[in-house]
Design an enzyme around this catalytic site. Sequence first.
Site, PDB file in Angstrom:
ATOM      1  N   LEU A  50       0.894  -1.152   0.000  1.00  0.00           N
ATOM      2  CA  LEU A  50       0.000   0.000   0.000  1.00  0.00           C
ATOM      3  C   LEU A  50       0.930   1.199   0.000  1.00  0.00           C
ATOM      4  CD1 LEU A  50      -2.664  -0.940   2.714  1.00  0.00           C
ATOM      5  CD2 LEU A  50      -3.059  -0.693   0.259  1.00  0.00           C
ATOM      6  N   ASP A  51       0.681   2.164  -0.885  1.00  0.00           N
ATOM      7  CA  ASP A  51       1.581   3.313  -0.919  1.00  0.00           C
ATOM      8  C   ASP A  51       1.455   4.139   0.360  1.00  0.00           C
ATOM      9  OD1 ASP A  51      -0.546   5.201  -1.257  1.00  0.00           O
ATOM     10  OD2 ASP A  51      -0.522   4.851  -3.404  1.00  0.00           O
ATOM     11  N   LYS A  52       2.345   5.066   0.545  1.00  0.00           N
ATOM     12  CA  LYS A  52       2.420   5.875   1.768  1.00  0.00           C
ATOM     13  C   LYS A  52       1.097   6.549   2.086  1.00  0.00           C
ATOM     14  CE  LYS A  52       4.592   9.898   1.578  1.00  0.00           C
ATOM     15  NZ  LYS A  52       3.621  10.912   1.969  1.00  0.00           N
ATOM     16  N   SER A  54      -1.929   5.520   1.301  1.00  0.00           N
ATOM     17  CA  SER A  54      -3.048   4.587   1.431  1.00  0.00           C
ATOM     18  C   SER A  54      -3.031   3.932   2.803  1.00  0.00           C
ATOM     19  CB  SER A  54      -2.974   3.522   0.336  1.00  0.00           C
ATOM     20  OG  SER A  54      -3.047   4.123  -0.936  1.00  0.00           O
TER      21      SER A  54
END
Length: 192
Positions: A50-52, A54
């Site tokens: 999950l990106d930063k 999210s």
Amino acid sequence: MSKAVHRHFKLFKPYGYLSQFQTNAKHEVNKTFLGELYDFPEGTMAIGRLDKDSEGLLLLTTDGKTSYKITGTNTQKEYYVQVDGIVRQDAIDALQNGVSISHKSETYVTKPCKVFELEEAPDFPERAKKIRDERHGPTTWLSITISEGKFRQVRKMTAQVGLPTLRLVRVRVGDITLEDLDMGQVAELNTL
């Protein structure tokens, strides 16, 4: 020869954390990593990312085969996505049928997926960084279930239909849900 005993976890990843344990990149030296949330055993890896920006369900394991089994197949991933604006049916239809996004400097058409508008906003904890205030116009919450995972795919999909993502929370991977976890909390699982 005894079989290695692997451990598996689920985590409610908060906003702002990177889905990794360390980095050699100079630009990420001041970032926040998963190891700050829990004392994971050596060799633990995130299954997917999950990106930063999210939040939500992140699975972790010490077993590379399990990680590959989940990321290398068509395992469903469900996201609750807060988008800017009122969602029209044609936007939902386009998302369901597949839209063109950029991926690795090429155009990629996403696979058909499940999309519907949530009747009410989900009850998530307040995010550390405020999204915006109501006076900036209406927002809508969608459920989007995909079986692939290109880089920032859901954000690119909603942007493609004119609905920028404001908040993205993964709530399910396969049969495993975010249920029973508070923000930043980790639970050990018997199996994945």
